[in-house]
Design a protein around this motif. Structure first.
Motif, PDB file in Angstrom:
ATOM      1  N   LEU A  42      -5.401  11.866  -7.559  1.00  0.00           N
ATOM      2  CA  LEU A  42      -4.393  12.194  -8.573  1.00  0.00           C
ATOM      3  C   LEU A  42      -3.433  11.027  -8.794  1.00  0.00           C
ATOM      4  O   LEU A  42      -2.981  10.782  -9.923  1.00  0.00           O
ATOM      5  CB  LEU A  42      -3.625  13.446  -8.146  1.00  0.00           C
ATOM      6  N   SER A  43      -3.123  10.286  -7.744  1.00  0.00           N
ATOM      7  CA  SER A  43      -2.215   9.145  -7.872  1.00  0.00           C
ATOM      8  C   SER A  43      -2.817   8.059  -8.758  1.00  0.00           C
ATOM      9  O   SER A  43      -2.114   7.447  -9.577  1.00  0.00           O
ATOM     10  CB  SER A  43      -1.889   8.574  -6.489  1.00  0.00           C
ATOM     11  N   TRP A  44      -4.108   7.814  -8.608  1.00  0.00           N
ATOM     12  CA  TRP A  44      -4.760   6.823  -9.469  1.00  0.00           C
ATOM     13  C   TRP A  44      -4.769   7.280 -10.919  1.00  0.00           C
ATOM     14  O   TRP A  44      -4.647   6.466 -11.850  1.00  0.00           O
ATOM     15  CB  TRP A  44      -6.180   6.547  -8.980  1.00  0.00           C
ATOM     16  N   ARG A  49      -2.385   6.535 -16.348  1.00  0.00           N
ATOM     17  CA  ARG A  49      -1.657   7.092 -17.492  1.00  0.00           C
ATOM     18  C   ARG A  49      -0.305   6.420 -17.705  1.00  0.00           C
ATOM     19  O   ARG A  49       0.176   6.313 -18.835  1.00  0.00           O
ATOM     20  CB  ARG A  49      -1.450   8.596 -17.294  1.00  0.00           C
ATOM     21  N   GLN A  50       0.315   5.955 -16.609  1.00  0.00           N
ATOM     22  CA  GLN A  50       1.663   5.415 -16.696  1.00  0.00           C
ATOM     23  C   GLN A  50       1.680   3.965 -17.182  1.00  0.00           C
ATOM     24  O   GLN A  50       2.726   3.478 -17.625  1.00  0.00           O
ATOM     25  CB  GLN A  50       2.342   5.497 -15.325  1.00  0.00           C
ATOM     26  N   ALA A  83       4.566   4.892  -9.799  1.00  0.00           N
ATOM     27  CA  ALA A  83       3.111   5.044  -9.858  1.00  0.00           C
ATOM     28  C   ALA A  83       2.414   4.058  -8.928  1.00  0.00           C
ATOM     29  O   ALA A  83       1.429   4.403  -8.253  1.00  0.00           O
ATOM     30  CB  ALA A  83       2.623   4.857 -11.293  1.00  0.00           C
ATOM     31  N   VAL A  84       2.912   2.822  -8.869  1.00  0.00           N
ATOM     32  CA  VAL A  84       2.339   1.830  -7.955  1.00  0.00           C
ATOM     33  C   VAL A  84       2.491   2.298  -6.512  1.00  0.00           C
ATOM     34  O   VAL A  84       1.553   2.226  -5.708  1.00  0.00           O
ATOM     35  CB  VAL A  84       3.003   0.456  -8.162  1.00  0.00           C
ATOM     36  N   MET A  85       3.672   2.789  -6.162  1.00  0.00           N
ATOM     37  CA  MET A  85       3.900   3.242  -4.795  1.00  0.00           C
ATOM     38  C   MET A  85       3.060   4.470  -4.461  1.00  0.00           C
ATOM     39  O   MET A  85       2.599   4.630  -3.326  1.00  0.00           O
ATOM     40  CB  MET A  85       5.385   3.542  -4.581  1.00  0.00           C
ATOM     41  N   LEU A  86       2.852   5.362  -5.434  1.00  0.00           N
ATOM     42  CA  LEU A  86       2.004   6.527  -5.188  1.00  0.00           C
ATOM     43  C   LEU A  86       0.594   6.092  -4.804  1.00  0.00           C
ATOM     44  O   LEU A  86      -0.012   6.637  -3.866  1.00  0.00           O
ATOM     45  CB  LEU A  86       1.958   7.422  -6.433  1.00  0.00           C
ATOM     46  N   PHE A 337       3.905  -6.827  -6.466  1.00  0.00           N
ATOM     47  CA  PHE A 337       2.490  -7.195  -6.471  1.00  0.00           C
ATOM     48  C   PHE A 337       2.039  -7.557  -5.064  1.00  0.00           C
ATOM     49  O   PHE A 337       0.954  -7.152  -4.616  1.00  0.00           O
ATOM     50  CB  PHE A 337       2.273  -8.360  -7.434  1.00  0.00           C
ATOM     51  N   HIS A 338       2.873  -8.318  -4.350  1.00  0.00           N
ATOM     52  CA  HIS A 338       2.500  -8.673  -2.980  1.00  0.00           C
ATOM     53  C   HIS A 338       2.513  -7.441  -2.084  1.00  0.00           C
ATOM     54  O   HIS A 338       1.683  -7.309  -1.184  1.00  0.00           O
ATOM     55  CB  HIS A 338       3.439  -9.743  -2.435  1.00  0.00           C
ATOM     56  N   LEU A 339       3.436  -6.519  -2.327  1.00  0.00           N
ATOM     57  CA  LEU A 339       3.434  -5.259  -1.581  1.00  0.00           C
ATOM     58  C   LEU A 339       2.130  -4.501  -1.831  1.00  0.00           C
ATOM     59  O   LEU A 339       1.524  -3.949  -0.906  1.00  0.00           O
ATOM     60  CB  LEU A 339       4.641  -4.416  -1.995  1.00  0.00           C
ATOM     61  N   PHE A 340       1.695  -4.489  -3.082  1.00  0.00           N
ATOM     62  CA  PHE A 340       0.484  -3.765  -3.480  1.00  0.00           C
ATOM     63  C   PHE A 340      -0.756  -4.359  -2.815  1.00  0.00           C
ATOM     64  O   PHE A 340      -1.552  -3.650  -2.190  1.00  0.00           O
ATOM     65  CB  PHE A 340       0.364  -3.821  -5.004  1.00  0.00           C
ATOM     66  N   THR A 341      -0.947  -5.667  -2.913  1.00  0.00           N
ATOM     67  CA  THR A 341      -2.133  -6.288  -2.310  1.00  0.00           C
ATOM     68  C   THR A 341      -2.048  -6.292  -0.789  1.00  0.00           C
ATOM     69  O   THR A 341      -3.057  -6.102  -0.100  1.00  0.00           O
ATOM     70  CB  THR A 341      -2.303  -7.727  -2.812  1.00  0.00           C
ATOM     71  N   HIS A 342      -0.835  -6.480  -0.274  1.00  0.00           N
ATOM     72  CA  HIS A 342      -0.634  -6.494   1.172  1.00  0.00           C
ATOM     73  C   HIS A 342      -1.064  -5.171   1.801  1.00  0.00           C
ATOM     74  O   HIS A 342      -1.566  -5.137   2.935  1.00  0.00           O
ATOM     75  CB  HIS A 342       0.844  -6.777   1.473  1.00  0.00           C
ATOM     76  N   ALA A 343      -0.882  -4.075   1.084  1.00  0.00           N
ATOM     77  CA  ALA A 343      -1.276  -2.771   1.620  1.00  0.00           C
ATOM     78  C   ALA A 343      -2.759  -2.749   1.947  1.00  0.00           C
ATOM     79  O   ALA A 343      -3.176  -2.189   2.976  1.00  0.00           O
ATOM     80  CB  ALA A 343      -0.941  -1.675   0.610  1.00  0.00           C
TER      81      ALA A 343
END
Length: 663
Positions: A42-44, A49-50, A83-86, A337-343
């Protein structure tokens, strides 16, 4: 849909905590994992959508607090930042849940573990979707509670509950600053709602109030106070000391804390409040310098650690420093962005380390590894992918995000930004060195584990003897590849570590794509300049990455004894790094020991010496001594009772005579 994403983990927590007795352990694991997978899907959908949406969507759930003019409601806020954090939180959490099926298979408290994981996820989702800062603080404290429970999950171990208490106390220091920031925000803006606060920043410029006996700029002070809270949650110097000790928890916990939940909360907070930091240049400089210092400190310390999880933990601390100095120079999109890829690659590295630990029967010292690539081929391949990504190898996730952070610091051009760029380059070199050091010590060279054909009591890395024997836990134990439940998340995360940068770079840090909308400050002109840095600057991160790889290759593969010789040549430097810049010793001398002495003085001198002595102990002692005297008259002899009666009668007559004479 957003309500389902947030509350599905809570439902899993309740089922695992309360329903496992009725339905069994397997049902508890299946329900919690299934609900997290559903939340991730659901998060994706929300993320798709966002993208490009204008404005935030707010779902009001209920009224919460009503006191005078203060009105606080339960409401869920969704914009591109949320949305990114979700996606980050639910995707990593779902994979950690699945991985834990294999890693925790022999644990006797699996339902409790899965319940805590789901509680952790729910608290983080409440934090990122909050429409007001009080609700955000509820999630903020919730992740603190859940981290305490998970770090101390094996509470029979003194090191585990000690680490949990340390994390809890250090975060209370940061949270005190955060609370002061919240109070100050209400004084200035009269509300805790995020929308009105961010919309009123322009009008509040120049506002002052009295703080610590002097007039201070309101926005600068609030921004710094909120950043103190972020330092605690995201383990920035000087509130970083809890993070390495948090490795006492199970490895899936480490992956969840470091990749998707607790430590990312501080970065999210700064980006959430980006209009405030844009109006507070001094606070932005503080964020920049602290982030750069943390990136350097943690990277240097990681080079001298032997515990495989601690190396990756200090790596997290360093990479968070990159995110913070990106936010400090105004590149909030680059920070996210670095937070996103770092995850992806940090969860991959931690879960890969867990696979190694599982194969080595819970041995975590890399000095007892070696030659494992032949025994753990899938784990080896995935950890190499994670290492390529974190070091910024060409076209991996880190290549786009970490290099983007460095380019942003250079493009900003101000002194703090240029300092951060230089420090970041050196930290990138160290990142490559310690990351490949981990790979080489673990998977290359001669086997150093018990049961191998080689001696396990050789001199340890950097010249320290490895205790004279291999760990007892590996005695007679041969490494083996992990079960499919553990390998599947590693493979999926490897895809993210390879492709997340290539797929999302233009959206997150591009100068033309309206990806973020109004969810954070995004200067398109600045991001266009980020992509047009000089050629030397553009290639510098790749150069230092290659140098770090070559140095690690020389020290640990081509010339295995070189690391020991370096440690003997520079013993002071090695001791300084292995002792983590002496932060723990400094805090022990300045804070812990005086507090312990003060507590002992109040306990022995005040509580026991005064209160107990004059209070309960004194009264009970007086009664006891009086009873001893009275007992002598309870002899059972008639003459003793007659004597007491005569003495009493004489005393009564004497009192009556004197009273009558006075009258």
């Amino acid at each position: 849909m957003i309500a389902a994403i947030v509350f599905l983990p809570l439902l899993g927590f309740l089922f695992a905590g309360l329903g496992h007795r009725a339905f069994g352990d397997t049902a508890a694991k299946a329900v919690t994992t299934g609900l997290l997978v559903l939340a991730a899907l659901l998060s994706w959908i929300v993320f798709a959508r966002q993208a490009g949406a204008q404005g935030a969507y707010v779902l009001e759930l209920a009224d919460w607090i009503a006191s005078g003019t203060l009105r606080i409601r339960w409401a869920l806020r969704v914009d591109m930042l949320v949305a990114v954090m979700l996606v980050v939180v639910t995707t990593v959490s779902a994979l950690v849940h699945l991985y834990s099926w294999g890693y925790m298979a022999e644990d006797r408290s699996q339902p409790r573990f899965f319940a805590y994981l789901s509680l952790f996820t729910f608290a983080m989702l409440m934090l990122v979707t909050a429409d007001n800062l009080v609700q955000l603080f509820f999630g903020w404290e919730g992740v603190g509670l859940a981290s305490y429970l998970l770090i101390g999950f094996w509470y029979e171990k003194p090191a585990a509950w000690s680490a949990a208490i340390k994390a809890f106390i250090v975060n209370r220091v940061g949270d005190f600053g955060f609370m002061l920031g919240l109070f100050a925000l209400f004084v200035v803006f009269g509300t805790f709602e995020i929308g009105p606060i961010l919309g009123g920043i322009a009008e509040a410029k120049g506002t002052t109030f009295a703080f610590l006996g002097r007039q201070v700029d309101a926005l600068e002070t609030i921004a710094i106070l909120l950043f103190i809270g972020a330092c605690g949650k995201s383990a920035q110097v000087p509130l970083h000391t809890w993070l390495p000790d948090a490795m006492e928890g199970p490895t899936p916990v480490s992956a969840l804390i470091h990749a998707a939940t607790m430590v990312t909360a501080g970065v999210f907070l700064v980006c959430r409040m980006s209009p405030l930091y844009e109006a507070a240049p001094l606070a932005r400089d503080v964020v920049t310098y602290v982030g750069a210092l943390t990136a350097l400190f943690a990277a240097t310390v990681a080079t001298a650690q032997h515990d495989i999880k601690r190396v990756i933990a200090y790596s997290t601390c360093s990479q968070l420093g990159f995110m913070f100095f990106a936010a400090g120079v105004g590149a909030y999109g680059a920070a996210m962005f670095h937070l996103f890829t770092h995850a992806f690659f940090k969860a991959l590295l931690f879960l890969g380390a867990g696979s190694v630990i599982h194969a080595m029967h819970h041995e975590q010292d890399m000095r007892f590894y070696g030659g494992l690539r032949r025994h753990l081929p899938v784990t080896f391949a995935t950890m190499v992918i994670g290492t390529l990504a974190i070091t910024g190898f060409f076209y991996t996730a880190g290549y786009y995000s970490k290099d983007g952070v460095l380019f942003a610091a250079f493009a900003r051009g101000r002194e703090p930004a240029l300092v951060a760029f230089a420090v970041g380059l050196f930290a990138s070199f160290l990142t490559a060195f310690y990351s490949w050091r981990l790979v080489f010590l673990t998977f290359f060279g001669q086997p150093r584990w018990a049961g191998s054909a080689h001696l396990a009591h050789t001199s340890g890395d950097h010249g320290h003897p490895a205790h004279g024997h291999p760990a007892e836990s590996t005695a007679g134990h041969h490494p083996h590849e992990s079960p499919p439940a553990m390998l599947a998340p590693l493979i999926l995360l490897s895809v993210g570590a390879l492709l997340a940068g290539l797929a999302f770079a233009e959206r997150f840090i591009g100068g033309h794509h309206p990806f973020w909308g109004p969810s954070l400050v995004h200067d398109r002109t600045f991001y266009e300049a980020l992509h047009h840095v000089p050629a030397l600057v553009y290639h510098a991160p790749s150069i230092v990455m290659a140098l770090g790889l070559l140095v690690a290759l020389r020290q640990y593969v081509l010339k295995p004894g070189a690391a020991e010789r370096f440690a003997r040549t520079f013993p002071t430097l090695h001791r300084f790094l292995s002792r983590k810049w002496y932060f723990d010793e400094l805090y022990e001398a300045l804070l812990v020991a005086p507090a312990r002495r003060l507590g002992r003085a109040f306990w022995q001198g005040g509580d026991q010496g005064v209160i107990d002595r004059l209070g309960p102990d004194g009264i009970s002692g007086l009664v006891a001594r009086g009873s001893l005297v009275a007992r002598r008259f309870q002899s059972g002899y008639l003459y003793a009772y007659a004597l007491v009666m005569l003495v009493g009668l004489a005393a009564l007559m004497t009192w009556a005579i004197f009273r009558g004479g006075g009258a």
